[in-house]
Motif scaffolding. Structure first.
Motif, PDB file in Angstrom:
ATOM      1  N   VAL A  10       0.852  -1.188   0.000  1.00 47.43           N
ATOM      2  CA  VAL A  10       0.000   0.000   0.000  1.00 47.43           C
ATOM      3  C   VAL A  10       0.888   1.238   0.000  1.00 47.43           C
ATOM      4  O   VAL A  10       1.810   1.343   0.805  1.00 47.43           O
ATOM      5  CB  VAL A  10      -0.926   0.050   1.230  1.00 47.43           C
ATOM      6  N   VAL A  11       0.606   2.169  -0.914  1.00 48.10           N
ATOM      7  CA  VAL A  11       1.262   3.476  -0.918  1.00 48.10           C
ATOM      8  C   VAL A  11       0.262   4.480  -0.360  1.00 48.10           C
ATOM      9  O   VAL A  11      -0.859   4.584  -0.871  1.00 48.10           O
ATOM     10  CB  VAL A  11       1.705   3.881  -2.334  1.00 48.10           C
ATOM     11  N   THR A  12       0.648   5.193   0.689  1.00 52.37           N
ATOM     12  CA  THR A  12      -0.259   6.140   1.331  1.00 52.37           C
ATOM     13  C   THR A  12       0.345   7.539   1.346  1.00 52.37           C
ATOM     14  O   THR A  12       1.532   7.710   1.623  1.00 52.37           O
ATOM     15  CB  THR A  12      -0.560   5.726   2.786  1.00 52.37           C
ATOM     16  N   VAL A  13      -0.475   8.526   1.028  1.00 45.97           N
ATOM     17  CA  VAL A  13      -0.090   9.933   1.145  1.00 45.97           C
ATOM     18  C   VAL A  13      -1.242  10.679   1.814  1.00 45.97           C
ATOM     19  O   VAL A  13      -2.392  10.253   1.738  1.00 45.97           O
ATOM     20  CB  VAL A  13       0.251  10.568  -0.231  1.00 45.97           C
ATOM     21  N   PRO A  14      -0.960  11.808   2.517  1.00 45.39           N
ATOM     22  CA  PRO A  14      -1.945  12.441   3.401  1.00 45.39           C
ATOM     23  C   PRO A  14      -2.882  13.442   2.731  1.00 45.39           C
ATOM     24  O   PRO A  14      -2.854  14.628   3.036  1.00 45.39           O
ATOM     25  CB  PRO A  14      -1.054  13.117   4.441  1.00 45.39           C
ATOM     26  N   HIS A  15      -3.723  12.950   1.820  1.00 50.03           N
ATOM     27  CA  HIS A  15      -4.732  13.775   1.144  1.00 50.03           C
ATOM     28  C   HIS A  15      -4.083  15.028   0.537  1.00 50.03           C
ATOM     29  O   HIS A  15      -4.398  16.159   0.901  1.00 50.03           O
ATOM     30  CB  HIS A  15      -5.863  14.173   2.091  1.00 50.03           C
TER      31      HIS A  15
END
Length: 327
Positions: free
Chosen positions: A279-284
């Protein structure tokens, strides 16, 4: 009498300065409960509100007896109780179009980084694991020539599809409430049912607005329809995807990976998604560039001034509130 405008975030100081003579401008600082208490004090005197990423309760809206307009620096407006605003005759505006290309850029960044495992392998490299030539354990998957499925071919969905078609030779599939013949001609796109699209796509991008009908639009049933090699990318709204079902699908290998800019709860410090390597996650950060956020603020100020002057703003969300005003 000068009207009072409350700026609660996302508004560059220099953009409001030219209006300081004609408006009483109150800038709020802080976050959380502190900002709520500040808002409660100033809402009764506010004629206009401008800012982004802030929820207002029905009781706060009802306390704002002088409020004429909320100018939101955002495209989505699910943070606002539109019915309560309309009942009070308060106009709500947003900033569509301005962030289309920037958000599409981020969507494609997530497509590329999930497919080629960029954040994961960046960490792997920097933590001393590159001791010999890479092998299958570090392999990703191609993006060029693959099939991109867009669930909701609006402006941002179309911009993502153009990047895929023209930049990477991808086949474009889409679903939605109606066909877009111009997009079909431009991108050789195919219109399918949601179920057919999920079963045929290598990359799936839900691009629907958040409504009661689209909550958990992608859930356990949908993940079972997708290819085991498929990648989900969400830059729309967090609740469009059932996060518990997504965690299960990723952990069980029902889909290959996910790239996420949005989440059910924002902000958050911990999540089961954060522990998954696929999973690649970035903060909106869909619109979070200097150029785009400034352009959004400019558009929001234009909407604000128009509404305060008694005119219909360009980007009015709740037209019923305007209809009531002129009736």
């Amino acid at each position: 009498m000068r009207k009072t405008v409350v700026a609660f975030n996302r508004v560059p100081v220099d953009l409001l300065e030219p209006y300081a003579q004609e408006l009483e401008i109150i800038r709020l600082e802080g976050a959380g409960e502190d900002l709520n208490s500040q808002l409660d004090r100033v809402l009764p005197v506010a004629h206009g509100l401008i800012g982004g990423n802030r929820k207002f309760s029905r009781s706060q809206i009802e306390s704002a007896k002088n409020l004429q307009i909320i100018s939101s620096i955002s495209v989505g407006y699910d943070n606002y109780d539109v019915n309560a605003l309309t009942e009070q005759g308060v106009l709500l505006t947003n900033t569509p179009d301005v962030l289309t290309e920037t958000t599409a850029d981020l969507a494609f960044a997530l497509i590329l980084s999930t497919a080629r495992r960029v954040p994961e392998l960046d960490h792997w490299t920097k933590t001393g694991n590159w001791l010999q030539a890479t092998g299958e354990a570090q392999f990703g998957t191609d993006v060029h020539g693959k099939t991109l499925g867009i669930l909701g071919m609006g402006q941002i969905g179309s911009a993502i599809a153009r990047r895929g078609h023209f930049g990477f030779g991808m086949q474009i599939l889409y679903s939605g409430r109606s066909r877009k013949l111009d997009i079909e001609r431009e991108l050789s796109a195919r219109y399918l049912s949601k179920e057919e699209l999920l079963g045929s796509s290598d990359f799936v991008c839900p691009m629907t607005p958040l409504t009661e009908k689209t909550k958990n639009f992608i859930g356990a049933k949908e993940f079972q329809l997708m290819k085991r090699s498929a990648i989900l990318v969400n830059v729309s709204r967090g609740p469009v995807v059932d996060e518990a079902a997504l965690v299960q699908a990723l952990a069980a290998g029902e889909i290959r990976a996910a790239g996420l800019d949005v989440f059910v709860k924002e902000p958050m410090a911990t999540s089961p998604l954060f522990s998954l390597s696929n999973v690649v996650t970035v903060p909106h950060i869909g619109s979070a560039t200097h150029e785009t956020r400034r352009a959004m603020a400019v558009r929001a100020i234009e909407n604000l001034l128009c509404g305060l002057a008694g005119n219909r703003p360009r980007d009015l969300v709740n037209s019923e509130a305007w209809d009531r005003r002129i009736a």
